[in-house]
Structures are given as structure tokens and as C-alpha cells.
Design an enzyme around this catalytic site. Sequence first.
Site, short mmCIF file in Angstrom:
data_model
loop_
_atom_site.label_atom_id
_atom_site.label_comp_id
_atom_site.label_asym_id
_atom_site.label_seq_id
_atom_site.Cartn_x
_atom_site.Cartn_y
_atom_site.Cartn_z
N SER A 93 0.82 -1.21 0.00
CA SER A 93 0.00 0.00 0.00
C SER A 93 0.86 1.26 0.00
O SER A 93 0.47 2.28 -0.58
CB SER A 93 -0.94 0.00 1.21
OG SER A 93 -0.21 -0.01 2.42
N ASP A 104 0.85 -0.81 8.38
CA ASP A 104 2.25 -1.25 8.34
C ASP A 104 2.97 -0.60 7.17
O ASP A 104 2.35 -0.18 6.18
CB ASP A 104 2.33 -2.77 8.17
CG ASP A 104 1.69 -3.52 9.32
OD1 ASP A 104 1.37 -2.86 10.33
OD2 ASP A 104 1.51 -4.73 9.20
N ASP A 106 5.45 -1.82 4.45
CA ASP A 106 6.09 -3.00 3.83
C ASP A 106 7.39 -2.56 3.17
O ASP A 106 7.37 -1.72 2.26
CB ASP A 106 5.16 -3.63 2.80
CG ASP A 106 3.89 -4.18 3.43
OD1 ASP A 106 3.99 -4.84 4.48
OD2 ASP A 106 2.80 -3.93 2.89
N ASP A 159 7.30 -4.40 8.23
CA ASP A 159 7.56 -5.74 7.69
C ASP A 159 8.77 -5.62 6.79
O ASP A 159 8.71 -4.92 5.76
CB ASP A 159 6.36 -6.27 6.90
CG ASP A 159 5.24 -6.75 7.81
OD1 ASP A 159 5.40 -6.69 9.04
OD2 ASP A 159 4.20 -7.17 7.28
N LYS A 220 -10.73 -0.89 0.12
CA LYS A 220 -10.05 -1.42 1.31
C LYS A 220 -10.86 -1.09 2.56
O LYS A 220 -11.02 -1.93 3.45
CB LYS A 220 -8.64 -0.84 1.41
CG LYS A 220 -7.66 -1.40 0.39
CD LYS A 220 -6.29 -0.77 0.52
CE LYS A 220 -5.61 -1.15 1.82
NZ LYS A 220 -4.21 -0.65 1.90
N TYR A 229 -11.43 -8.54 4.68
CA TYR A 229 -10.09 -8.03 4.35
C TYR A 229 -9.06 -8.78 5.18
O TYR A 229 -8.83 -8.46 6.36
CB TYR A 229 -10.01 -6.53 4.64
CG TYR A 229 -8.71 -5.89 4.19
CD1 TYR A 229 -8.55 -5.49 2.87
CD2 TYR A 229 -7.66 -5.69 5.07
CE1 TYR A 229 -7.37 -4.92 2.43
CE2 TYR A 229 -6.47 -5.11 4.65
CZ TYR A 229 -6.33 -4.72 3.33
OH TYR A 229 -5.16 -4.15 2.90
#
Length: 598
Positions: A93, A104, A106, A159, A220, A229
Site C-alpha cells: 500500500s 504497516d 512493507d 515488515d 479497502k 479483508y
Amino acid sequence: MENVKVRAKQFGLTKPISYVKPTDFHIRRSFELEKVLWDGGVYQVEEEARKREEIIEKLRVVVKSWVKQVTRWKGYTDKMVENANALIVTFGSYRLGVHGPGSDIDTLCIGPSYVNREEDFFIRLHNILIGMEGVSELLPIPHAHVPVMKFKFEGVSIDLLYASVSHLVVPDDLDISNESILYEADEPTVRSLSGCRVADQILRLVPNVEHFRTTLRCLKFWAKRRGVYSNVTGFLGGVNLALLVARVCQLYPNANPSMLVSRFFRVYTQWHWPNPVMLCPIEDKELGFPVWDPRRNPLDRNHHMPIITPAYPNMNSSYSVSTSTLEAMMKQFHTANKICNDIELNKSSWGALFEPFLFFRSYQNYLQVDITATDADDLRAWKGWVESRLRQLTLKVERCTIGKLLCVPCPREYVDTSRQCCHCTYFMGLRKKPGVEVGEVIDIRVATQEFKEEIVNMFSFWTPGMEIHVSHVLKNQLPSYVFPDEYRKRSQSSKSINQQHQNKRKINSEMVDGKPSASGCMSGGMSNSSSQLKADMGSCKTGYKRRRLTPEEGSCEESKGLSVSESESESDGLAKEKGSSLLQNALLKEVEVSENFL
């Protein structure tokens, strides 16, 4: 001339369904939609955005220093140590530009060929992070399908993946989209690089990036509110939704967000699953990595909802979808499609689309999965493993009942604050599949026992104190901590309204023997007909109010409804499309184009 140029551009495998541009009505609806998204906290404020950029920059400094340390430790020259480099790039995202507050980040660390994942990343970098101020909840998962380190950096969830590429020195301007980056890479590295490559390709393949982003934010938000989701439990994740939205953007290249949201549900309620959703052709390069191809790979034939990534090697991003979760998502698609049709006809508003799904009022039977551990660190590792395996419980229930029972996970965890130990709980809704005889006994004890044994035996980091219990509970036996205050208020309000209606019927002599009418059935499709379900305890009542239509029947039914709404919209000047027959022809063309992959 400008209109001719727009029509000549084709972004997907097939021609667009419509080139219709938004009217004043659709422009107003898009402003209203964005206001609902802002009010719903979907967008992050500038201060939080700056903080995230600062954290990413700090992480870049950390990994550059780490790579230089590893280079020196492995005995390379001072010149090599000076030139040693590692990159931090984002994906998911954040890279797509649709991240929200609290989400989060990523991230992918790209290092040189001599810095490996097993020792250098998961041991040396892990030890550096564990000693850093501001880093907490560090959890390495080296044996995951995509190996990852999860942690919080100054309160922001990160992450972090790692990819070692075939460069002695990683250049700052490394082109991740170039397929040469995959040379000599192992499969975990390819999967780690895939997130960035897929995100970049999606942004290249949509006609209007800003409209795509607003629509994706909306979908989303909707999926989270409606309980569908969670890629890990078998629903849709961010990448899956991004690919679905991107395909709708290709089919309606001139549509604005309000139109795209409506068309999203219109298209996917009629999609011929398991026909794949693809943004571009699947290409099998000479690098030797497997791509999604049901003709060659028997396992690919079992996928229920294929959504194919657009970057090589093309993979099914939604392989975790099961019969149960697909059925749950299709029900939500149909509900949302009806609401969007009403919105286009000025009969409803966007708020109705985002009404939360009441999971604990939608089933008569549930599986309750309780897990405990000795401390918070053990619980974090334990629940991460259990959550990643919940999909297997769904599959085992489907398999041991020969598909007669659907097992739908609730994609969040619950905590009983009255308990002192480290614990959390997951719930699965149970529903008999349409057509199963009333009163038929269904035994799922074998499935639950197998699941518990596999969870414990397959977890290589298991320690004493990590426990799991699976039990069957009825709706009226659910623990109180799963019901938030507004849920209770809504339930009490519904009971009060129902009581008023019953009293009125009694007064008007419109009830027979004081029994509620058929409209009193639960919204989840459950009736009060008796049936038996043997689990770890007890028996219960369950049944069906109606069965879900097959894709062919659903397409037929939706066509009838769509033709009405389309024609009414045209008469009001809200749309200029040719109706549902155009959509049906387009979807059949999708099947024709991708039939070689089925």
C-alpha cells in the site's frame, strides 16, 4: 481528436466496456465519497506522513551500516567496504500510495550477492535491531513463504524482507522492474522482489492513477468494515484488491471514483469465477521460474478466485481463497452492488456501503480457537503462527464434511480483558451449504483434532506453555467480550423495535400463536429449522433461508437487475452505457481471452 486518442488506448487484455465520462452527478458523488473516507480516517495527516518518511530514512542508514559491517567481517578490501551498499524500497500500500494511518510499512532490503538471508539478515541484522533504541516486538519469521522480520520502529509497524541480487555493489539507481534482477535468484528472493515489481506494474497499467488510488482506498475501507479483508485467512488483501480495482479501471478508463466503485461490484458479482482476473498477458520467460498455468500445474486448477499478478513470474495472488471465503465475499459483493445501484438512483448514500458487518449475528454456530502462552513475546510468535494456519482449519472442515459445511473466519483476534494470562481468541462462523438435508448430522471433530495436532507439531519454535483449544459454541453461548458497546446498543435497539412490531401485530391480530414471521430469520441466511452439528460439544439449530446462485444463474439474475438500473440511470442522465448486455458480453470475452489458462 482528443476523444479519438483516448478511445485508441487499450490498457488491458480486452477493449474497455465503456468510455463514458463522469457527469456532474458522478462528480458530486465522488466528492461525497472522499468526504466519507476522510471522516472514516482513511487518509493520514501530514505529520504522520513525515514521521513515516523519517523512519524509512533511518532504516536505510541502519541497513547500509549493516552491509558494510558484513563486508568487513567477510574479509573484503577496504575499497569494497567503502562501496558496500544496500537499498530500502517500499512495496504494498505504501508504494501504491494508498497507505493510511496506523498501517504497516512493507519494506524490502536489497543487498549484494555475498550477503545472505539465513545468517547475515536473520542473525546479524536481527542482533543489530534488537539492540537499537526504538525497536520493539521484533519477530523473525525465516521459514515463511516470504521470509520476513516484523517489528515496530518508534511505534510504527514494519515488515522487512530481504533480497540478495547478483551485484557485488548494489547501485542506488537499481531498476527493480528489469527482469535481469531475477538472474541467479532463489525463489524466496523472487517472491520478496515481487511486491515492488507488481506495485510498479499496476501503476503503469491503469489509465488514471489518482482515480485508481481513491477507488482502492474506498474498497479497502469497505472490505475491512464488512469483514472480508485478510489475505492470510483466505479473504482479499491489499494486493488482491489493487489488482481487482485496476482491472475495473481498465474496463472503464474515463470513469471517476464514484463510477468505479459502482462498476467494481457490478463486474465482480457477475464474474465467471474461476476465470482469472489478469491485467496483462502471462509470459513464461526463459529464467525458469514457475508461472500460474493450470494446464501444467495441477494445483493451479484448484484455485477458486485467481487474481494474477502482472509482473514476471506471474502468480495467483489469491491462492488462499477457499470455497467458504469465496461464498462469504460473493454475498458481500451482491449486498454492496445493490447499495451502489441505489446510490446511483439517489435512493441511498455512501454511508450505507460502509455499515459494519455483524459477524456474531450472522451464524448460529461458531468454532472458538483459544491460544495461550507464557509471556507476551511467546504469544506474539504463537498467534502469528496460528493465524497463518487458520485457513487450514477452514479447508479441513470443508474436506471432512465433503463440502457440506462452510467455515468462515472472522479476520481479527479478540482478547478477554478479565483473564490475567497472555492469550487471544479467533472465531469461525459455521454454516451448512445450500442443499444439505435438514437434520443431517455433521461431525467435524476429526478436522479440529487434526488442526490442533498440526499446529503444535509443525511449529519449530514451540515451547511449553503454548497451548491451543478449539471448541464449538452456539450463538447464544458467545463470550461477552466479542460484543462492543455499539453492537450491544444496536442489538438492544433491534430487540426493542422487534418487540414493538410484535406487540402491534398482537393488537391487530396479525400473528398466529405469537410466532414471528419468516422475516425474523437472521441476516446471515440462517433459519430456525432443526439440524445437528457434532463438534467438540453439544448440538445446535442451523439451516438455510436460501441458496447462493451459481455463476451462471447469478449472471442471469444480475442482468435483470442491472438492465433496470442502467436504463433508469440513462433516463436520468446518470450514465450512457448500453446496459448489462454490454457487461455480459465483455465478461464472456474475458473468458474467451483467458480460456487457455483454465
